[in-house]
Design an enzyme around this catalytic site. Structure first.
Site, PDB file in Angstrom:
ATOM      1  N   HIS A 257       0.714  -1.127   0.065  1.00 57.67           N
ATOM      2  CA  HIS A 257      -0.048  -0.136  -0.100  1.00 57.67           C
ATOM      3  C   HIS A 257       0.896   1.434   0.072  1.00 57.67           C
ATOM      4  O   HIS A 257       0.239   2.496  -0.110  1.00 57.67           O
ATOM      5  CB  HIS A 257      -1.108  -0.248   1.217  1.00 57.67           C
ATOM      6  CG  HIS A 257      -0.212   0.286   2.662  1.00 57.67           C
ATOM      7  ND1 HIS A 257       0.005  -0.675   3.455  1.00 57.67           N
ATOM      8  CD2 HIS A 257      -0.011   1.587   3.077  1.00 57.67           C
ATOM      9  CE1 HIS A 257       0.543  -0.085   4.381  1.00 57.67           C
ATOM     10  NE2 HIS A 257       0.720   1.225   4.260  1.00 57.67           N
ATOM     11  N   ASP A 318      -0.030  -7.849   1.936  1.00 53.75           N
ATOM     12  CA  ASP A 318       0.426  -6.472   1.776  1.00 53.75           C
ATOM     13  C   ASP A 318       1.862  -6.358   1.486  1.00 53.75           C
ATOM     14  O   ASP A 318       2.588  -5.493   1.730  1.00 53.75           O
ATOM     15  CB  ASP A 318       0.279  -5.477   2.950  1.00 53.75           C
ATOM     16  CG  ASP A 318       0.155  -4.206   2.834  1.00 53.75           C
ATOM     17  OD1 ASP A 318       0.229  -3.610   1.723  1.00 53.75           O
ATOM     18  OD2 ASP A 318       0.502  -3.378   3.742  1.00 53.75           O
ATOM     19  N   SER A 402       4.344   2.683   8.172  1.00 57.14           N
ATOM     20  CA  SER A 402       3.971   1.356   7.286  1.00 57.14           C
ATOM     21  C   SER A 402       5.194   0.941   6.419  1.00 57.14           C
ATOM     22  O   SER A 402       6.020   1.566   6.104  1.00 57.14           O
ATOM     23  CB  SER A 402       2.952   2.027   6.198  1.00 57.14           C
ATOM     24  OG  SER A 402       1.609   2.135   6.682  1.00 57.14           O
TER      25      SER A 402
END
Length: 735
Positions: A257, A318, A402
């Site tokens: 992402h 992810d 992230s």
């Protein structure tokens, strides 16, 4: 869960994080417009002015973006088409080399940064960008910055103007290509680390700097984590992962992402993606002046090797693996490669290292067992895509975290990469990390571009776990052909313990006392043809105010120019410490350059007159048909038997395979006697090379020692105490 948020950083959230200080991989070089009377004054350089931006409309767009949860902007992109052929001006230097300059003006801009549609620099050419009013300069960029797709990006220049200065030597005339496709008009100011200001928003106070005691057991792993910048707007974290070949391929693992629109199958080349290394606070305290870290260790460009698909979204585990185009190992950034575990099904505790809100690196700890779930789900399942951190016992994560690694606290191997969660200072909510185990084959996916396996185990060994390692354990790492002076080399790709000896004519010693920012200091030594003889790209990791002595710097008997740089344009004395430097000619001990107070750069030109040459000769006794035996090396005296007092050492004799002493004579060209004009002792190597007493420098006759020896024609004779002498049968021009 309504309070789940992706740990994706929205731009300008932290102190000093700005692409200028993206001191992208660069080389020391001469900025030719400095004190060059053959070039027009900088005020006369042609200027392109970009259209005025509508700040009212932009503010409305930013409000709409905020309502949609989109990252805020710091700048507005303007499409342009400025190239070497349609903008700026070319000027020719007296030696035939050329310089191209262009000034770009953006009225009322806080900063300007550029994106290039076509970028190619031939070897020996280089590019600087600077603001003449503020003195800020970045570069020099060189052929080391070329990318396969010929795209490039340069960082922020503060103020309303930026000037490009491209130097192209005559030998590569017409080969360079520079086309600017986008000018980013910065309308929000991003602070500089030295002005003592904090940025738009810092990470929460519960975060723990990696320098604190909690990081003591993780000093190696901390060096693997780096901050990722995508097109100047989005930020994430990630880390270098090792592979089973241990060849130091720069595999950077982050989250799918975080990739914006980049995808391993459909859009793999990310030439404008940047990575900041070793952004770590020197102190445990959060915030405040003096607690920021260095931001000048940066690489640019990546290839997306693997990801889940639908970049920008969290699907499956992810996963994302990027191979960096500019390797931080080659840049000497003192990085580490994480070990990983793709087999274990349970973990009793875990540790995360990350850049929350793009702040200096932080460390978080979970003392309870992880659970296997799907993303943002609390249901435990053996086939889960994620590891759930139920709640952090120490520290937390935030936007910008992230993609950062989660490691087993016992083995210190990476087991996951952060997707998101609700954790923050002041709550006990959970975070979810995509499992390395699940990402290994991505639920049986056979496409290497959609799984970890092929990149972390390129030899298909079946290994499911490895320990981390430092780059010096990598057999595939080249140290003598990267165009830099590093890894103990005494010259560019030569000298030192690992590389072929440099063909030096003379040597110099450089002593530096640093100010409080050693990482900003670099230097270059060039000869009269502007050939780089030796250089340093900076001193990352050197202590503030410390001293360093660089010995055996190879030089020519020539007029040389020594230039020292400070990337922040405040010298090494006296605003942030009391630094100084001196360059010593080893031939006579004289100081040929010194100082400390300057702006961006200070250059000193000095001449070492005399002659130097390479010669080869063999002794009949030790000669075996290929080279000469060194059987008597242990008996060789360390003081010359020819009476001039020159000495060497047993270390030199053994290291460079010295056969014996010889005497080298310079004689006149006048027959029949060819009178001896100068003579000196030298060493004879196994392969027949005649060298100076250090074992690798060319034999030289500097005028400061051998009066009257200048450029000219000579006969050269070589004498040995147990063999008949030899002399060239013709005259040679020496210089």
């Amino acid at each position: 869960m309504s309070n789940i948020r992706i740990k994706l950083l929205l731009f300008f959230l932290s102190i000093g994080m700005y692409p200028n200080i993206l001191a992208q991989i660069s080389i020391p070089a001469n900025l030719h417009s400095n004190n060059n009377t053959s070039l027009l004054a900088r005020s006369n350089v042609p200027k392109k002015t970009t259209p005025t931006i509508d700040l009212v409309a932009i503010a409305q767009e930013d409000l709409a973006d905020e309502a949609e949860g989109l990252p805020p902007r710091f700048g507005f992109p303007l499409d342009v088409n400025y190239s070497l052929n349609n903008a700026g001006m070319w000027e020719t230097l007296p030696n035939g080399d050329r310089v191209w300059r262009l000034t770009i003006e953006a009225n009322e801009a806080k900063s300007i940064n550029l994106l290039y549609d076509d970028f190619y620099l031939p070897p020996t050419a280089h590019l600087f960008l600077y603001n003449s009013e503020t003195g800020q300069t970045i570069g020099a960029f060189s052929h080391f910055n070329n990318k396969a797709d010929h795209k490039f990006a340069t960082g922020l220049i503060y103020g309303e103007e930026t000037t490009l200065e491209y130097y192209e030597p005559r030998a590569v005339a017409g080969q360079g290509r520079i086309t600017i496709g986008t000018v980013v008009h910065g309308y929000r100011y991003i602070p500089n680390p030295k002005d003592g200001k904090r940025a738009y928003e810092d990470s929460g106070n519960c975060n723990i700097n990696t320098i604190c005691a909690q990081g003591d057991d993780w000093r190696d792993e901390i060096k693997a984590v780096g901050l990722m910048v995508i097109a100047g707007t989005r930020w994430c974290s990630g880390a270098l992962y090792g592979n089973t070949d241990m060849n130091c391929t720069a595999n950077y693992v982050t989250a799918n992402h975080c990739l914006d629109s980049f995808d391993a199958i459909n859009n793999p080349t990310a030439s404008t993606m940047s990575f900041i290394w070793r952004y770590e606070s020197p102190n445990c305290a959060n915030g405040g002046v003096g607690n920021d870290g260095p931001t000048n260790m940066t690489t640019v460009g990546a290839i997306v090797r693997a990801n889940n698909g639908r970049p920008g979204s969290i699907i499956d585990s992810d996963l994302a693996v990027l191979e960096l185009v500019e390797n931080p190992v080659v840049a000497n950034y003192d990085v580490y490669f994480l070990g990983w575990d793709a087999g274990s099904t349970s973990h009793a505790s875990a540790t995360g290292i990350h850049h929350p809100a793009s702040d200096v690196k932080k460390i978080s700890m979970e003392n309870d067992p992880l659970t296997s779930t799907n993303y943002s789900d609390n249901t435990i399942t053996a086939t889960g895509t994620h590891w759930r951190v139920i709640d952090w016992d120490s520290g937390t994560t935030e936007g910008g975290s992230s993609g950062s690694p989660l490691m087993n606290s016992t083995t210190k191997r990476a087991i996951g990469h952060l997707s998101g969660g609700g954790a923050a200072c002041g709550n006990d909510e959970s975070d979810w990390y995509g499992q390395t185990r699940y990402s290994w084959d991505n639920n049986g996916n056979l496409d290497p571009r959609r799984r970890f396996k092929d990149w972390l185990d390129p030899g298909n060994t079946g290994t499911l776990a490895i320990d981390g390692y430092y780059p010096n354990n990598c057999p595939g790492l080249a140290t003598c052909n990267d165009g830099l002076q590093n890894n103990g080399e005494t010259g560019l790709d030569c000298g030192g313990p690992n590389c072929t000896p440099c063909p030096c004519e003379t040597t110099l010693t450089l002593n530096i006392t640093f100010d409080d920012y050693p990482e900003e200091t670099s230097w270059v030594l060039t000869n009269s043809n502007n050939t780089v003889l030796a250089s340093s790209n900076g001193y990352n990791g050197q202590g503030d105010g410390s001293n360093i002595s660089v010995t055996d710097i190879c030089g020519d008997l020539d007029c040389l120019t020594f230039t020292i740089y400070d990337t922040y344009s405040d010298g090494i004395c006296c605003g942030f410490g009391t630094g100084s430097y001196e360059l010593i000619n080893d031939l006579d001990g004289s100081v040929v350059a010194s100082g400390g107070e300057f702006d961006f750069a200070e250059s000193t030109t000095f001449c070492i007159e005399g002659v130097a040459f390479k010669a080869k000769v063999v002794l009949g006794g030790p000669y075996n048909g290929t080279d000469m035996n060194t059987n008597l090396g242990a008996l060789m005296p360390t003081t010359s038997p020819y009476g001039d007092g020159l000495t060497t050492s047993m270390a030199v004799i053994n290291t460079y395979e010295i056969v014996d002493w010889v005497e080298v004579q310079l004689r006149s060209t006048s027959a029949p006697n060819h009178v001896i004009l100068a003579k000196r002792s030298a060493l004879l190597k196994k392969d027949g090379s005649v060298v100076d007493t250090d074992g690798f420098t060319c034999v030289s006759f500097p005028e400061s020692i051998y009066a009257g020896i200048t450029d000219g024609d000579y006969r050269v004779a070589i004498q040995h105490r147990n063999h008949l002498g030899v002399m060239t049968d013709t005259d040679y021009t020496l210089y």
